[in-house]
Scaffold this motif. Structure first.
Motif, PDB file in Angstrom:
ATOM      1  N   SER A   9       0.833  -1.208   0.000  1.00  0.00           N
ATOM      2  CA  SER A   9       0.000   0.000   0.000  1.00  0.00           C
ATOM      3  C   SER A   9       0.868   1.259   0.000  1.00  0.00           C
ATOM      4  O   SER A   9       0.551   2.244  -0.673  1.00  0.00           O
ATOM      5  CB  SER A   9      -0.934   0.007   1.213  1.00  0.00           C
ATOM      6  OG  SER A   9      -1.834  -1.071   1.146  1.00  0.00           O
ATOM      7  N   LEU A  10       1.963   1.227   0.747  1.00  0.00           N
ATOM      8  CA  LEU A  10       2.885   2.362   0.747  1.00  0.00           C
ATOM      9  C   LEU A  10       3.517   2.552  -0.632  1.00  0.00           C
ATOM     10  O   LEU A  10       3.695   3.688  -1.091  1.00  0.00           O
ATOM     11  CB  LEU A  10       3.966   2.168   1.808  1.00  0.00           C
ATOM     12  CG  LEU A  10       3.504   2.385   3.249  1.00  0.00           C
ATOM     13  CD1 LEU A  10       4.515   1.792   4.231  1.00  0.00           C
ATOM     14  CD2 LEU A  10       3.279   3.869   3.527  1.00  0.00           C
ATOM     15  N   PRO A  23      -0.259  15.250  -0.793  1.00  0.00           N
ATOM     16  CA  PRO A  23      -0.219  14.275  -1.887  1.00  0.00           C
ATOM     17  C   PRO A  23      -0.931  14.808  -3.133  1.00  0.00           C
ATOM     18  O   PRO A  23      -2.057  15.298  -3.046  1.00  0.00           O
ATOM     19  CB  PRO A  23      -0.933  13.058  -1.311  1.00  0.00           C
ATOM     20  CG  PRO A  23      -1.687  13.535  -0.136  1.00  0.00           C
ATOM     21  CD  PRO A  23      -1.029  14.780   0.338  1.00  0.00           C
ATOM     22  N   ALA A  24      -0.253  14.742  -4.271  1.00  0.00           N
ATOM     23  CA  ALA A  24      -0.767  15.325  -5.508  1.00  0.00           C
ATOM     24  C   ALA A  24      -1.908  14.511  -6.116  1.00  0.00           C
ATOM     25  O   ALA A  24      -2.860  15.076  -6.633  1.00  0.00           O
ATOM     26  CB  ALA A  24       0.372  15.462  -6.513  1.00  0.00           C
ATOM     27  N   ASN A  25      -1.804  13.211  -6.076  1.00  0.00           N
ATOM     28  CA  ASN A  25      -2.781  12.348  -6.751  1.00  0.00           C
ATOM     29  C   ASN A  25      -3.344  11.306  -5.792  1.00  0.00           C
ATOM     30  O   ASN A  25      -3.403  10.123  -6.120  1.00  0.00           O
ATOM     31  CB  ASN A  25      -2.128  11.637  -7.935  1.00  0.00           C
ATOM     32  CG  ASN A  25      -1.618  12.612  -8.968  1.00  0.00           C
ATOM     33  OD1 ASN A  25      -2.330  13.516  -9.376  1.00  0.00           O
ATOM     34  ND2 ASN A  25      -0.378  12.437  -9.372  1.00  0.00           N
ATOM     35  N   TYR A  26      -3.760  11.738  -4.635  1.00  0.00           N
ATOM     36  CA  TYR A  26      -4.236  10.808  -3.606  1.00  0.00           C
ATOM     37  C   TYR A  26      -5.465  10.044  -4.106  1.00  0.00           C
ATOM     38  O   TYR A  26      -6.389  10.629  -4.677  1.00  0.00           O
ATOM     39  CB  TYR A  26      -4.582  11.567  -2.326  1.00  0.00           C
ATOM     40  CG  TYR A  26      -4.835  10.657  -1.150  1.00  0.00           C
ATOM     41  CD1 TYR A  26      -3.781  10.165  -0.398  1.00  0.00           C
ATOM     42  CD2 TYR A  26      -6.120  10.274  -0.812  1.00  0.00           C
ATOM     43  CE1 TYR A  26      -4.007   9.328   0.680  1.00  0.00           C
ATOM     44  CE2 TYR A  26      -6.364   9.437   0.259  1.00  0.00           C
ATOM     45  CZ  TYR A  26      -5.298   8.963   0.999  1.00  0.00           C
ATOM     46  OH  TYR A  26      -5.530   8.126   2.053  1.00  0.00           O
ATOM     47  N   ASN A  27      -5.466   8.742  -3.891  1.00  0.00           N
ATOM     48  CA  ASN A  27      -6.593   7.897  -4.270  1.00  0.00           C
ATOM     49  C   ASN A  27      -7.787   8.257  -3.385  1.00  0.00           C
ATOM     50  O   ASN A  27      -7.705   8.159  -2.165  1.00  0.00           O
ATOM     51  CB  ASN A  27      -6.215   6.427  -4.081  1.00  0.00           C
ATOM     52  CG  ASN A  27      -7.309   5.475  -4.497  1.00  0.00           C
ATOM     53  OD1 ASN A  27      -8.455   5.849  -4.689  1.00  0.00           O
ATOM     54  ND2 ASN A  27      -6.937   4.218  -4.634  1.00  0.00           N
ATOM     55  N   PRO A  28      -8.909   8.668  -3.955  1.00  0.00           N
ATOM     56  CA  PRO A  28     -10.053   9.075  -3.125  1.00  0.00           C
ATOM     57  C   PRO A  28     -10.586   7.962  -2.229  1.00  0.00           C
ATOM     58  O   PRO A  28     -11.205   8.229  -1.205  1.00  0.00           O
ATOM     59  CB  PRO A  28     -11.114   9.507  -4.140  1.00  0.00           C
ATOM     60  CG  PRO A  28     -10.552   9.289  -5.481  1.00  0.00           C
ATOM     61  CD  PRO A  28      -9.160   8.803  -5.368  1.00  0.00           C
ATOM     62  N   ASP A  29     -10.334   6.715  -2.585  1.00  0.00           N
ATOM     63  CA  ASP A  29     -10.778   5.585  -1.761  1.00  0.00           C
ATOM     64  C   ASP A  29      -9.754   5.202  -0.701  1.00  0.00           C
ATOM     65  O   ASP A  29      -9.982   4.278   0.068  1.00  0.00           O
ATOM     66  CB  ASP A  29     -11.055   4.361  -2.640  1.00  0.00           C
ATOM     67  CG  ASP A  29     -12.206   4.595  -3.600  1.00  0.00           C
ATOM     68  OD1 ASP A  29     -13.135   5.359  -3.240  1.00  0.00           O
ATOM     69  OD2 ASP A  29     -12.171   4.031  -4.710  1.00  0.00           O
ATOM     70  N   GLY A  30      -8.619   5.898  -0.673  1.00  0.00           N
ATOM     71  CA  GLY A  30      -7.549   5.539   0.252  1.00  0.00           C
ATOM     72  C   GLY A  30      -6.783   4.325  -0.266  1.00  0.00           C
ATOM     73  O   GLY A  30      -7.037   3.829  -1.362  1.00  0.00           O
ATOM     74  N   TYR A  31      -5.873   3.836   0.539  1.00  0.00           N
ATOM     75  CA  TYR A  31      -5.031   2.707   0.134  1.00  0.00           C
ATOM     76  C   TYR A  31      -5.288   1.470   0.984  1.00  0.00           C
ATOM     77  O   TYR A  31      -4.997   0.364   0.562  1.00  0.00           O
ATOM     78  CB  TYR A  31      -3.555   3.119   0.172  1.00  0.00           C
ATOM     79  CG  TYR A  31      -3.280   4.223  -0.819  1.00  0.00           C
ATOM     80  CD1 TYR A  31      -2.957   3.929  -2.129  1.00  0.00           C
ATOM     81  CD2 TYR A  31      -3.424   5.561  -0.468  1.00  0.00           C
ATOM     82  CE1 TYR A  31      -2.750   4.933  -3.060  1.00  0.00           C
ATOM     83  CE2 TYR A  31      -3.219   6.573  -1.383  1.00  0.00           C
ATOM     84  CZ  TYR A  31      -2.884   6.257  -2.682  1.00  0.00           C
ATOM     85  OH  TYR A  31      -2.702   7.253  -3.609  1.00  0.00           O
ATOM     86  N   VAL A  32      -5.815   1.672   2.166  1.00  0.00           N
ATOM     87  CA  VAL A  32      -6.305   0.582   3.010  1.00  0.00           C
ATOM     88  C   VAL A  32      -7.608   1.055   3.656  1.00  0.00           C
ATOM     89  O   VAL A  32      -7.805   2.247   3.860  1.00  0.00           O
ATOM     90  CB  VAL A  32      -5.289   0.124   4.098  1.00  0.00           C
ATOM     91  CG1 VAL A  32      -4.026  -0.454   3.494  1.00  0.00           C
ATOM     92  CG2 VAL A  32      -4.947   1.253   5.038  1.00  0.00           C
ATOM     93  N   LYS A  33      -8.476   0.124   3.965  1.00  0.00           N
ATOM     94  CA  LYS A  33      -9.767   0.482   4.570  1.00  0.00           C
ATOM     95  C   LYS A  33      -9.601   0.929   6.016  1.00  0.00           C
ATOM     96  O   LYS A  33     -10.212   1.883   6.456  1.00  0.00           O
ATOM     97  CB  LYS A  33     -10.723  -0.713   4.523  1.00  0.00           C
ATOM     98  CG  LYS A  33     -11.043  -1.177   3.136  1.00  0.00           C
ATOM     99  CD  LYS A  33     -12.139  -0.349   2.548  1.00  0.00           C
ATOM    100  CE  LYS A  33     -12.491  -0.878   1.179  1.00  0.00           C
ATOM    101  NZ  LYS A  33     -12.883   0.123   0.259  1.00  0.00           N
ATOM    102  N   LYS A  34      -8.755   0.208   6.749  1.00  0.00           N
ATOM    103  CA  LYS A  34      -8.599   0.470   8.179  1.00  0.00           C
ATOM    104  C   LYS A  34      -7.227  -0.026   8.612  1.00  0.00           C
ATOM    105  O   LYS A  34      -6.767  -1.073   8.156  1.00  0.00           O
ATOM    106  CB  LYS A  34      -9.699  -0.283   8.933  1.00  0.00           C
ATOM    107  CG  LYS A  34      -9.652  -0.161  10.407  1.00  0.00           C
ATOM    108  CD  LYS A  34     -10.758  -0.999  11.064  1.00  0.00           C
ATOM    109  CE  LYS A  34     -10.572  -1.021  12.556  1.00  0.00           C
ATOM    110  NZ  LYS A  34     -11.503  -1.919  13.222  1.00  0.00           N
ATOM    111  N   LEU A  35      -6.586   0.715   9.486  1.00  0.00           N
ATOM    112  CA  LEU A  35      -5.306   0.266  10.039  1.00  0.00           C
ATOM    113  C   LEU A  35      -5.567  -0.714  11.168  1.00  0.00           C
ATOM    114  O   LEU A  35      -6.392  -0.465  12.040  1.00  0.00           O
ATOM    115  CB  LEU A  35      -4.500   1.453  10.572  1.00  0.00           C
ATOM    116  CG  LEU A  35      -3.902   2.374   9.527  1.00  0.00           C
ATOM    117  CD1 LEU A  35      -3.187   3.526  10.213  1.00  0.00           C
ATOM    118  CD2 LEU A  35      -2.956   1.631   8.610  1.00  0.00           C
ATOM    119  N   LYS A  36      -4.847  -1.819  11.131  1.00  0.00           N
ATOM    120  CA  LYS A  36      -4.963  -2.813  12.190  1.00  0.00           C
ATOM    121  C   LYS A  36      -3.723  -2.751  13.072  1.00  0.00           C
ATOM    122  O   LYS A  36      -2.656  -2.354  12.628  1.00  0.00           O
ATOM    123  CB  LYS A  36      -5.051  -4.230  11.600  1.00  0.00           C
ATOM    124  CG  LYS A  36      -6.221  -4.450  10.688  1.00  0.00           C
ATOM    125  CD  LYS A  36      -6.385  -5.903  10.273  1.00  0.00           C
ATOM    126  CE  LYS A  36      -5.152  -6.520   9.704  1.00  0.00           C
ATOM    127  NZ  LYS A  36      -5.350  -7.891   9.230  1.00  0.00           N
TER     128      LYS A  36
END
Length: 140
Positions: free
Chosen positions: A54-55, A85-98
């Motif tokens: 994801s990173l 961040p210039a092109n951040y994914n609107p859905d994020g990269y992970v749903k939730k941090l565990k």
């Protein structure tokens, strides 16, 4: 008159089955109880690989990894501040941090050219051996 024979299990047959189950339980259960530590280690390694990927996706979109201050939270929500961040994914990269399997958060540090991502293991302190050893993304 005919006498019907009654079929069923005798007490001895039932005792033999109970003894066999007891022997199997005595052999198998100790082997199963030793596995939770291995399962937690495997889960932590899988989590670290997923976070590392994801990173990398974050970096592909935004040309750099999140800063140490932005942390792993940058994978869930768009971070504020510099560098934005210039092109951040609107859905994020992970749903939730565990948290890691031992209940501690994963640790992320960025030194501008590469990142360090790790879990402190079962003892939640740096160093250690066995299940207490640190698990580092770089070592996977």
């Amino acid at each position: 008159m005919r006498i019907k024979s009654i079929s069923g299990f005798s007490l001895i047959e039932i005792l033999v089955v109970v003894v066999i189950i007891g022997i199997l339980g005595a052999i198998i259960v100790p082997n199963l109880l030793a596995r939770p530590d291995q399962a937690r280690l495997t889960a932590a390694q899988g989590d670290l690989r997923a976070l590392g990927n994801s990173l990398d996706m974050y970096r592909l979109d935004n040309f750099r990894y999140p800063t140490t201050d932005q942390g792993l939270e940058a994978l869930v929500e768009k971070p504020n501040g510099f560098p934005e961040p210039a092109n951040y994914n609107p859905d994020g990269y992970v749903k939730k941090l565990k948290d890691d399997p031992w209940g501690s958060p994963y640790i992320y540090e960025n030194n501008d050219t590469q990142f360090s991502l790790f879990s402190l293991g079962a003892d939640a302190t740096e160093g250690g051996e066995g299940v207490n050893a640190d698990i580092r993304y770089e070592d996977l």
